[in-house]
Enzyme design. Structure first.
Site, PDB file in Angstrom:
ATOM      1  N   GLU A  34     -74.775  80.084   8.336  1.00  0.00           N
ATOM      2  CA  GLU A  34     -74.863  78.801   7.630  1.00  0.00           C
ATOM      3  C   GLU A  34     -74.718  77.692   8.676  1.00  0.00           C
ATOM      4  O   GLU A  34     -73.749  77.687   9.435  1.00  0.00           O
ATOM      5  CB  GLU A  34     -73.718  78.691   6.610  1.00  0.00           C
ATOM      6  CG  GLU A  34     -73.674  77.345   5.901  1.00  0.00           C
ATOM      7  CD  GLU A  34     -72.436  77.169   4.999  1.00  0.00           C
ATOM      8  OE1 GLU A  34     -71.327  77.573   5.401  1.00  0.00           O
ATOM      9  OE2 GLU A  34     -72.598  76.621   3.891  1.00  0.00           O
ATOM     10  N   GLU A  74     -65.323  80.068  -4.006  1.00  0.00           N
ATOM     11  CA  GLU A  74     -66.586  79.319  -3.880  1.00  0.00           C
ATOM     12  C   GLU A  74     -66.807  79.110  -2.385  1.00  0.00           C
ATOM     13  O   GLU A  74     -66.209  78.225  -1.775  1.00  0.00           O
ATOM     14  CB  GLU A  74     -66.459  77.963  -4.584  1.00  0.00           C
ATOM     15  CG  GLU A  74     -66.144  78.043  -6.069  1.00  0.00           C
ATOM     16  CD  GLU A  74     -67.376  78.289  -6.911  1.00  0.00           C
ATOM     17  OE1 GLU A  74     -68.489  78.298  -6.357  1.00  0.00           O
ATOM     18  OE2 GLU A  74     -67.216  78.481  -8.124  1.00  0.00           O
ATOM     19  N   HIS A 116     -55.156  70.451  -0.288  1.00  0.00           N
ATOM     20  CA  HIS A 116     -56.458  69.897   0.094  1.00  0.00           C
ATOM     21  C   HIS A 116     -56.657  70.070   1.599  1.00  0.00           C
ATOM     22  O   HIS A 116     -55.718  70.413   2.330  1.00  0.00           O
ATOM     23  CB  HIS A 116     -56.525  68.419  -0.301  1.00  0.00           C
ATOM     24  CG  HIS A 116     -57.918  67.951  -0.656  1.00  0.00           C
ATOM     25  ND1 HIS A 116     -59.058  68.607  -0.247  1.00  0.00           N
ATOM     26  CD2 HIS A 116     -58.352  66.879  -1.365  1.00  0.00           C
ATOM     27  CE1 HIS A 116     -60.123  67.977  -0.700  1.00  0.00           C
ATOM     28  NE2 HIS A 116     -59.729  66.926  -1.394  1.00  0.00           N
ATOM     29  N   CYS A 135     -72.555  72.825   0.399  1.00  0.00           N
ATOM     30  CA  CYS A 135     -72.685  74.286   0.250  1.00  0.00           C
ATOM     31  C   CYS A 135     -74.045  74.642  -0.332  1.00  0.00           C
ATOM     32  O   CYS A 135     -74.748  75.512   0.186  1.00  0.00           O
ATOM     33  CB  CYS A 135     -71.558  74.817  -0.615  1.00  0.00           C
ATOM     34  SG  CYS A 135     -71.365  73.913  -2.156  1.00  0.00           S
TER      35      CYS A 135
END
Ligand code: NAP
Length: 457
Positions: A360, A229, A156, A263
């Protein structure tokens, strides 16, 4: 990487967590591989599905506590944290109730004989996950993997170790055997070694392009299956016939959700010229009125960014966009004082030569573009290195559907915010990655789809 909880609302260190050693990694891989070779993975699916049902109930029972842990650790609003806890229980239940059907053999009409495809586990998987949905990202991998019989070792994000620890505890408490899910606090080098290990057969990664590229390169080198992803630069299209108030409400919510660190959310607002002024004026008023503050306060609408580094990065991006000719229409600054707060921000007049055009912005920064017609919308939407999702607002559903078909992304939403559900596939194209999570598609990413054919006698 140091694994530690720093409350983004105060920037105070809460707790540090020691890294796992190479010996710990070896023990985790050994346990996971033994489990893969056992009857648990290869045998009947029901015992695995029972664990998922129990896990869902355990999560429901601890909803408030789990939500608080996430809010303190990465700064999302407490109401959003509760929603996240709710949906992870739903994902566990969804696979508990549907995986048997998804993994049942499927028959194929063939002139060569009696043919079908069986679905078998492939072995130990690696999951590398980001902090912005600190439970949901883990469940998207864990639930289908457990149902299919693939054990997982997980790395993680280093800023959410408490969420990582509590997720592992819940899985164990639900009755998953040793090795089914092992949380590891490890470095990038240890991640690379895990991918290279012969016992590991796949890597599921969510995060930034840099990390995705490193993981995909290593998976490619060792011929392992991977799913990626990555980020997105989603368009939020408002057509001339849209319900403007609805589009403003949803646009503000979508751009500010998780402090703009999601996202799939409105990042590029693409406005038809005939409604551009009206939309921008109402959108600006609504963005400026948002209550900023403690994410544990139920009335707050915009919490902090996840870390001091995130504020630094976003401030730099906004400054660069302005240097290259963008107009700062609203906000634009980090908020002075305690915590990692950033003003709701709107940028207009972004030319194609501005670096912002292709970037982004992972924070509460909206880019606004004005277009003349549907062809220009498609051209702008697809002039992106990303291809994750997008939204179209129009009262003419046929027109919106036609546009949706022409925009090159993994998903398009019509007249709604980018919502997620266990039964809806999730993933992108181009630099937003490849492969799908959730739904029937997600569980089939990491199974051996094995053809069996019985010759005609
Ligand atoms: P990130 O820096 O790539 O971190 C994601 C994970 O990758 C973390 O666990 C991180 O560990 C790890 N990592 C980083 N570099 C690595 C390397 N070289 N080798 C192995 N592991 C590595 O991503 P982020 O910036 O925190 O997350 C935000 C990004 O994720 C955004 O672009 C967002 O759009 C994207 N995202 C995509 C989806 C989706 O479903 N498409 C969902 C959520 C987020 P450390 O924390 O220890 O660095």
């Amino acid at each position: 990487m140091a694994y530690r909880t720093i409350n983004p609302t105060t920037n105070k260190l809460v707790k540090t967590y020691p890294n796992h050693t190479d010996a710990d990694v070896e023990a985790a891989l050994d346990a996971a591989h033994k489990l893969y070779k056992s009857e648990w993975s290869k045998g009947p699916i029901q015992p695995r599905l029972k664990v998922l049902e129990r896990l869902a109930d355990l999560i429901d029972a601890r909803k408030e506590e789990l939500a608080r842990i996430a809010t303190v650790e990465m700064g999302k609003l407490i109401s959003d944290a509760r929603d996240e806890v709710w949906i992870i229980a739903e994902i566990a239940r969804y696979y508990a109730r549907n995986a048997e059907k998804f993994l049942a053999p499927t028959r194929i009409d063939s002139q060569l004989g009696d043919a079908w495809v069986e679905h078998h586990p492939i072995g130990v998987l690696l999951a590398v996950e980001p902090w912005n949905f600190p439970y949901y990202q883990l469940m998207r991998v864990f639930a289908p993997a457990l149902a299919a019989g693939n054990p997982v070792v997980a790395k993680h994000a280093s800023i959410v170790p408490h969420c990582a620890t509590v997720f592992e505890e819940l899985v164990n408490e639900a009755g998953a055997p040793k090795g089914a899910w092992t949380n590891l606090f490890i470095t990038s080098d240890q991640v690379a070694n895990i991918i290279a290990d012969e016992r590991v057969q796949g890597a599921a990664m969510t995060g930034s392009e840099g990390a995705g590229s490193a993981i995909a390169a290593q998976a490619g080198k060792y011929l392992k299956k991977s799913t990626l992803e990555m980020g997105g630069n989603d368009v939020f299209v408002v057509l001339d016939d849209a319900d403007i108030d609805k589009a403003v409400d949803i646009g503000v919510f979508s751009r500010l959700h998780i402090s703009g660190q999601e996202c799939i959310c409105a990042k590029r607002f693409v406005l038809h010229e005939s409604i551009a002024e009206t939309f921008l004026s109402r959108f600006t008023t609504a963005m400026a009125a948002v209550k900023i503050g403690d994410p544990l306060d139920e009335t707050t609408r915009l919490g902090p960014l996840s870390s001091a580094d995130a504020v630094k990065g976003l401030s730099g991006q906004v400054a660069r966009a302005i240097e290259h000719g963008a107009t700062l229409h609203l906000g634009g600054n980090a908020i002075e004082g305690e915590g990692n707060f950033f003003e709701p921000t709107i940028l207009t007049n972004i030319s194609r030569s501005n670096p912002a055009y292709f970037e982004e912005f992972f924070g509460p920064v909206a880019q606004v573009y004005v277009v003349k017609n549907d062809d220009e919308i498609v051209e702008l939407a697809n002039d992106s290195r990303y291809g994750l999702a997008g939204a179209v607002f129009s009262q003419n559903i046929e027109r919106a559907k036609a546009l949706a078909s022409r925009i090159a992304t993994g998903a398009i939403w019509i007249n709604t915010f980018a919502s997620t559900a266990p039964e809806l596939p999730f993933g992108g194209v181009k630099r937003s990655g490849y492969g799908r999570e959730l739904s029937e598609l997600g569980i089939k990413e990491f199974v051996n789809q094995k053809l069996v054919l019985v010759a005609k006698s």
